[in-house]
Enzyme design. Structure first.
Site, PDB file in Angstrom:
ATOM      1  N   ARG A   1      44.193  46.950  38.470  1.00  0.00           N
ATOM      2  CA  ARG A   1      42.937  46.263  38.147  1.00  0.00           C
ATOM      3  C   ARG A   1      41.793  47.274  38.097  1.00  0.00           C
ATOM      4  NH1 ARG A   1      40.181  41.317  38.131  1.00  0.00           N
ATOM      5  NH2 ARG A   1      38.381  41.197  39.527  1.00  0.00           N
TER       6      ARG A   1
ATOM      7  N   TYR B   1      34.697  49.426  41.189  1.00  0.00           N
ATOM      8  CA  TYR B   1      36.063  49.596  40.694  1.00  0.00           C
ATOM      9  C   TYR B   1      36.200  50.769  39.730  1.00  0.00           C
ATOM     10  CZ  TYR B   1      37.814  45.142  42.553  1.00  0.00           C
ATOM     11  OH  TYR B   1      38.231  44.137  43.373  1.00  0.00           O
TER      12      TYR B   1
ATOM     13  N   ARG C   1      44.424  40.033  39.264  1.00  0.00           N
ATOM     14  CA  ARG C   1      44.854  40.138  40.655  1.00  0.00           C
ATOM     15  C   ARG C   1      46.275  39.594  40.736  1.00  0.00           C
ATOM     16  NH1 ARG C   1      39.611  37.901  40.739  1.00  0.00           N
ATOM     17  NH2 ARG C   1      38.034  39.213  41.758  1.00  0.00           N
TER      18      ARG C   1
ATOM     19  N   HIS D   1      33.801  39.125  38.078  1.00  0.00           N
ATOM     20  CA  HIS D   1      32.923  39.476  39.181  1.00  0.00           C
ATOM     21  C   HIS D   1      31.579  38.775  39.041  1.00  0.00           C
ATOM     22  CE1 HIS D   1      35.254  43.495  39.814  1.00  0.00           C
ATOM     23  NE2 HIS D   1      35.747  42.523  40.559  1.00  0.00           N
TER      24      HIS D   1
ATOM     25  N   LYS E   1      39.807  34.573  42.403  1.00  0.00           N
ATOM     26  CA  LYS E   1      39.346  34.715  43.782  1.00  0.00           C
ATOM     27  C   LYS E   1      38.124  33.846  44.009  1.00  0.00           C
ATOM     28  CE  LYS E   1      38.164  38.297  47.171  1.00  0.00           C
ATOM     29  NZ  LYS E   1      37.944  39.757  47.360  1.00  0.00           N
TER      30      LYS E   1
ATOM     31  N   HIS F   1      46.806  46.677  43.162  1.00  0.00           N
ATOM     32  CA  HIS F   1      45.407  46.417  42.830  1.00  0.00           C
ATOM     33  C   HIS F   1      44.790  47.584  42.061  1.00  0.00           C
ATOM     34  CE1 HIS F   1      42.063  43.673  43.259  1.00  0.00           C
ATOM     35  NE2 HIS F   1      41.269  44.656  43.645  1.00  0.00           N
TER      36      HIS F   1
END
Length: 355
Positions: free
Chosen positions: A298, A330, A184, A321, A217, A295
């Site tokens: 990613r 994704y 990220r 994740h 995150k 993004h």
């Protein structure tokens, strides 16, 4: 609170409510970047309606959301839901008997707060993913075009006699690192030199065998998540880029003792916004779809790891994740990859002569 007499008590009570809610969220260790926009939204609702929270009714909330759906920049459904949730959280705070706001409002204004959003006037959450459908993984050719454009920028800038060639070289290295490790933008921005590490299982990668992501995150109210991202063999082309950056380009910024991996010409840490701007500049030079954003690199990383044949659990750990379902969102594997899977399945069931 009850012993203070104001000539105009309504604004003072409203400010006290906001301050109380701010403290409650701060006590839960929510970040200022979460709290401040929430307070701003409540103030926006108050200005729009011309009413204080103890006067709000469901019709006021509906009018507020309806107004934001119009105009030049209408909000999307996920944004509307987040607004509805934020306002509902604020009203829940007011209705909590432990804070006494219902009694204060009833005694001073003869009215009490009520929830303005309910099942009948709120956006329902039916899908796991509601992002912009234009946001997608880049193809291998698009990734290559993006990096070619980023690599060309330093030469173009130098040929024009402008400043910025050194920063453009840095930007190219940042974008490649973002893709090769699936980072990220904040994770990339917060990398320090000490976060580049060896992987004993892959000594051929030297000091760039993995990166320690220390600012991943975080769930709300929790500290940043940490993870180690391994450099995979398919991304070993990054080694030359990192060696050039660490050994040749970064020292020309004269960073001194600054710990950041990515530094600015003023010897500061490269910001997430600057990394995003670097992507936009390279994307425009490469003539790629303007809907693609940083993004998407990613998304590309996760998709390409899957197409390289890495197990789903490995890809999930690399991405950081908590749930495999998030990683699956994704992915946007190519038709060629799916056809290979189909061919493999048919051979397994029907034998080599299935054609």
């Amino acid at each position: 609170m009850e012993n203070v007499v104001h000539l105009d008590p309504a604004p003072a009570v409203f400010e006290a409510m906001l301050e109380g809610w701010r403290r409650q969220q701060s006590a839960r260790f929510l970040k200022a970047s979460t709290i401040t926009p929430r307070l701003r939204l409540v103030r926006r609702m108050e200005r729009f309606t011309g009413l204080y929270p103890w006067q709000w009714a469901p019709a006021d909330g509906e009018a507020f959301i309806d107004d934001m759906r119009g105009g030049q920049l209408p909000i999307v459904s996920s944004t509307a839901r987040s607004y509805e949730v934020t306002i509902s959280l604020f009203v829940e705070f007011l209705l909590d008997s432990r804070y006494g706001w219902v009694r204060v409002c009833e005694e001073r204004f003869g009215d009490t707060p009520q929830q303005v959003f309910h099942e009948g006037n709120s956006v329902l959450h039916k899908l796991d993913y509601e992002g912009d459908p234009r946001r997608r993984p880049l193809t291998y050719d698009e990734v290559q075009a993006l990096f070619d454009a980023a690599d060309a920028r330093p030469g173009v800038i130098a040929a024009q006699g402008r400043k910025g060639a050194l920063c453009a070289a840095r930007d190219a290295a940042v974008l490649k690192t973002v893709y090769a490790f699936g980072l990220r933008r904040r994770e990339a921005s917060q990398l320090d030199m000490v976060d580049l590490r060896r992987n004993r299982a892959a000594p051929q990668f030297g000091e760039f065998g993995n990166v320690m992501v220390r600012y991943g995150k975080a769930p709300k109210g929790s500290p940043p998540k940490r993870r180690t991202v391994l450099l995979v063999p398919e991304m070993d082309w990054l080694l030359d880029t990192l060696r050039d950056w660490v050994g040749e380009i970064r020292p020309r910024f004269e960073p001194g003792s600054h710990p950041a991996l990515w530094v600015t010409e003023r010897v500061g840490r490269l910001s997430p916004r600057s990394i995003n701007e670097a992507f936009v500049a390279a994307r425009e030079d490469a003539g790629l779809d303007p809907s693609l954003d940083l993004h998407c690199l990613r998304h590309s990383y996760i998709t390409h790891l899957t197409e390289f044949g890495y197990p789903a659990r490995f890809v999930q750990e690399q991405a950081g994740h908590a749930y495999g379902s998030t990683t699956a969102i994704y992915m946007g594997v190519s038709n060629e990859y799916r056809n290979k899977l189909l061919e493999r399945a048919l051979k397994g069931r029907l034998g080599e002569d299935w054609e």
